[in-house]
Design a protein around this motif. Structure first.
Motif, PDB file in Angstrom:
ATOM      1  N   MET A   3       0.845  -1.197   0.000  1.00 39.26           N
ATOM      2  CA  MET A   3       0.000   0.000   0.000  1.00 39.26           C
ATOM      3  C   MET A   3       0.882   1.250   0.000  1.00 39.26           C
ATOM      4  N   ILE A   4       0.657   2.142  -0.936  1.00 43.06           N
ATOM      5  CA  ILE A   4       1.400   3.393  -1.025  1.00 43.06           C
ATOM      6  C   ILE A   4       0.478   4.529  -0.581  1.00 43.06           C
ATOM      7  N   VAL A   5       0.900   5.236   0.464  1.00 40.32           N
ATOM      8  CA  VAL A   5       0.146   6.375   0.968  1.00 40.32           C
ATOM      9  C   VAL A   5       0.989   7.621   0.772  1.00 40.32           C
ATOM     10  N   ARG A   6       0.533   8.524  -0.070  1.00 39.97           N
ATOM     11  CA  ARG A   6       1.275   9.746  -0.365  1.00 39.97           C
ATOM     12  C   ARG A   6       0.693  10.901   0.440  1.00 39.97           C
ATOM     13  N   LEU A   7       1.584  11.570   1.168  1.00 40.83           N
ATOM     14  CA  LEU A   7       1.193  12.708   1.991  1.00 40.83           C
ATOM     15  C   LEU A   7       1.798  13.991   1.427  1.00 40.83           C
ATOM     16  N   PRO A   8       1.214  15.136   1.744  1.00 45.06           N
ATOM     17  CA  PRO A   8       1.867  16.399   1.407  1.00 45.06           C
ATOM     18  C   PRO A   8       3.221  16.479   2.130  1.00 45.06           C
ATOM     19  N   PRO A   9       4.123  17.342   1.681  1.00 50.63           N
ATOM     20  CA  PRO A   9       5.446  17.446   2.295  1.00 50.63           C
ATOM     21  C   PRO A   9       5.372  17.732   3.795  1.00 50.63           C
ATOM     22  N   LEU A  10       6.265  17.067   4.553  1.00 49.85           N
ATOM     23  CA  LEU A  10       6.324  17.228   5.997  1.00 49.85           C
ATOM     24  C   LEU A  10       7.772  17.385   6.438  1.00 49.85           C
ATOM     25  N   ALA A  11       7.958  18.046   7.586  1.00 52.00           N
ATOM     26  CA  ALA A  11       9.288  18.177   8.178  1.00 52.00           C
ATOM     27  C   ALA A  11       9.109  18.326   9.672  1.00 52.00           C
ATOM     28  N   PRO A  12      10.082  17.857  10.464  1.00 51.60           N
ATOM     29  CA  PRO A  12       9.993  18.003  11.922  1.00 51.60           C
ATOM     30  C   PRO A  12       9.783  19.459  12.323  1.00 51.60           C
ATOM     31  N   ARG A  65      -8.959  21.146  -4.762  1.00 47.86           N
ATOM     32  CA  ARG A  65      -7.708  21.816  -5.141  1.00 47.86           C
ATOM     33  C   ARG A  65      -7.980  23.096  -5.922  1.00 47.86           C
ATOM     34  N   ALA A  66      -9.013  23.077  -6.747  1.00 49.62           N
ATOM     35  CA  ALA A  66      -9.350  24.262  -7.522  1.00 49.62           C
ATOM     36  C   ALA A  66      -9.867  25.386  -6.625  1.00 49.62           C
ATOM     37  N   VAL A  67     -10.516  25.010  -5.520  1.00 42.74           N
ATOM     38  CA  VAL A  67     -11.082  26.004  -4.607  1.00 42.74           C
ATOM     39  C   VAL A  67     -10.037  26.531  -3.635  1.00 42.74           C
ATOM     40  N   ALA A  68      -9.120  25.668  -3.193  1.00 43.88           N
ATOM     41  CA  ALA A  68      -8.153  26.041  -2.149  1.00 43.88           C
ATOM     42  C   ALA A  68      -7.365  27.287  -2.537  1.00 43.88           C
ATOM     43  N   ALA A  69      -6.769  27.264  -3.721  1.00 41.78           N
ATOM     44  CA  ALA A  69      -6.102  28.444  -4.281  1.00 41.78           C
ATOM     45  C   ALA A  69      -5.202  29.163  -3.287  1.00 41.78           C
ATOM     46  N   ASP A  70      -4.416  28.401  -2.519  1.00 42.86           N
ATOM     47  CA  ASP A  70      -3.498  28.981  -1.548  1.00 42.86           C
ATOM     48  C   ASP A  70      -2.355  27.997  -1.365  1.00 42.86           C
ATOM     49  N   PRO A  71      -1.107  28.432  -1.563  1.00 40.29           N
ATOM     50  CA  PRO A  71       0.021  27.501  -1.453  1.00 40.29           C
ATOM     51  C   PRO A  71       0.188  26.898  -0.064  1.00 40.29           C
ATOM     52  N   ARG A  72      -0.449  27.510   0.940  1.00 38.57           N
ATOM     53  CA  ARG A  72      -0.348  26.978   2.299  1.00 38.57           C
ATOM     54  C   ARG A  72      -1.383  25.897   2.578  1.00 38.57           C
ATOM     55  N   ILE A  73      -2.311  25.692   1.645  1.00 36.12           N
ATOM     56  CA  ILE A  73      -3.358  24.684   1.816  1.00 36.12           C
ATOM     57  C   ILE A  73      -3.080  23.514   0.885  1.00 36.12           C
ATOM     58  N   ALA A  74      -2.949  22.341   1.455  1.00 34.17           N
ATOM     59  CA  ALA A  74      -2.727  21.122   0.677  1.00 34.17           C
ATOM     60  C   ALA A  74      -3.961  20.236   0.767  1.00 34.17           C
ATOM     61  N   VAL A  75      -4.350  19.675  -0.353  1.00 38.58           N
ATOM     62  CA  VAL A  75      -5.519  18.797  -0.406  1.00 38.58           C
ATOM     63  C   VAL A  75      -5.044  17.366  -0.576  1.00 38.58           C
ATOM     64  N   THR A  76      -5.540  16.468   0.259  1.00 34.99           N
ATOM     65  CA  THR A  76      -5.138  15.068   0.174  1.00 34.99           C
ATOM     66  C   THR A  76      -6.308  14.137   0.436  1.00 34.99           C
ATOM     67  N   ASP A  77      -6.345  13.032  -0.295  1.00 40.54           N
ATOM     68  CA  ASP A  77      -7.360  12.007  -0.064  1.00 40.54           C
ATOM     69  C   ASP A  77      -6.703  10.709   0.415  1.00 40.54           C
ATOM     70  N   PHE A  78      -5.606  10.853   1.187  1.00 46.68           N
ATOM     71  CA  PHE A  78      -4.846   9.673   1.592  1.00 46.68           C
ATOM     72  C   PHE A  78      -5.660   8.730   2.474  1.00 46.68           C
ATOM     73  N   GLU A  79      -6.719   9.229   3.128  1.00 49.76           N
ATOM     74  CA  GLU A  79      -7.533   8.354   3.976  1.00 49.76           C
ATOM     75  C   GLU A  79      -8.169   7.222   3.165  1.00 49.76           C
ATOM     76  N   ALA A  80      -8.530   7.526   1.916  1.00 46.81           N
ATOM     77  CA  ALA A  80      -9.118   6.486   1.062  1.00 46.81           C
ATOM     78  C   ALA A  80      -8.095   5.397   0.774  1.00 46.81           C
ATOM     79  N   ALA A  81      -6.840   5.802   0.490  1.00 45.44           N
ATOM     80  CA  ALA A  81      -5.783   4.824   0.243  1.00 45.44           C
ATOM     81  C   ALA A  81      -5.449   4.037   1.500  1.00 45.44           C
ATOM     82  N   LEU A  82      -5.562   4.703   2.645  1.00 48.79           N
ATOM     83  CA  LEU A  82      -5.258   4.061   3.921  1.00 48.79           C
ATOM     84  C   LEU A  82      -6.354   3.092   4.336  1.00 48.79           C
ATOM     85  N   GLY A  83      -7.569   3.349   3.859  1.00 48.61           N
ATOM     86  CA  GLY A  83      -8.686   2.462   4.171  1.00 48.61           C
ATOM     87  C   GLY A  83      -9.279   2.676   5.550  1.00 48.61           C
TER      88      GLY A  83
END
Length: 205
Positions: A1-10, A71-89
């Motif tokens: 299972m591959i789950v892709r997240l937006p970029p993260l850092a400590p 993603r079309a509505v967010a229109a802000d570089p500080r907002i990331a849209v992800t549907d990783f929950e579906a991939a995670l199940g």
């Protein structure tokens, strides 16, 4: 299972804003920008869920389609849209938050919800576990201020609520900790937008 997240850092301060986003609208963006500013966050993630277990999901479009619209509505570089929950199940918020915090303990996550969600928070699976897992912020919504603050969850967690003036410190606090944010409120809702979209031509609601 591959789950892709937006970029993260400590050390990154990330607000998690979950929902069906069916459809996403300017009200979601308003809440996110308010949270970014008042909570001193670096990013807000829109978690496009497979579906709310408390709602009818029989006519819910696939998460990937809702994420594209968001993603079309967010229109802000500080907002990331992800549907990783579906991939995670996963089906429940507590599963998502546990998965994220176990794998990224150095990220300062904050859960974001509307006052309407706080009003029914006591019905969520493992709501006390959620409150103990991650600090959370409640954004005021028209018609829900009093109902939210009188809810069973708000009363049960009353001692853990911090003053609104200290909202910028929320991400640094150990849970349970939460804040109720007042300010300009958006009356937009996905339910109302779907009703308008479904109305016959020439019919106004």
């Amino acid at each position: 299972m591959i789950v892709r997240l937006p970029p993260l850092a400590p050390g990154l301060r990330v607000g998690l804003y979950g929902g069906s986003f069916n459809p996403a609208h300017a009200g979601h963006r308003h809440v996110s920008r308010l949270a970014l500013r008042r909570l001193a966050l670096d990013r807000v993630w829109w978690l496009v869920s497979p579906g709310n277990p408390l709602k009818d999901r029989s006519h819910l479009p696939e998460a990937v389609r809702r994420a594209e619209g968001a993603r079309a509505v967010a229109a802000d570089p500080r907002i990331a849209v992800t549907d990783f929950e579906a991939a995670l199940g996963v089906r429940y918020t507590r599963e998502t938050l546990t998965w994220l915090t176990d794998r990224h303990p150095d990220v300062r996550f904050v859960w974001i919800m509307g006052a309407d969600s706080l009003a029914t928070f006591h019905r969520w699976r493992g709501w006390r576990e959620i409150a103990a897992r991650m600090p959370f912020a409640v954004i005021d919504r028209p018609g829900y201020t009093l109902r939210a603050m009188a809810s069973p969850a708000a009363r049960a967690l009353a001692r853990d609520r911090i003053d609104e003036a200290a909202a910028a410190t929320l991400a640094d606090r150990a849970p349970p900790a939460w804040v109720f944010l007042h300010g300009p409120r958006s009356s937009l809702s996905s339910t109302a937008l779907r009703a308008v979209q479904a109305a016959p031509a020439g019919v106004q609601s």
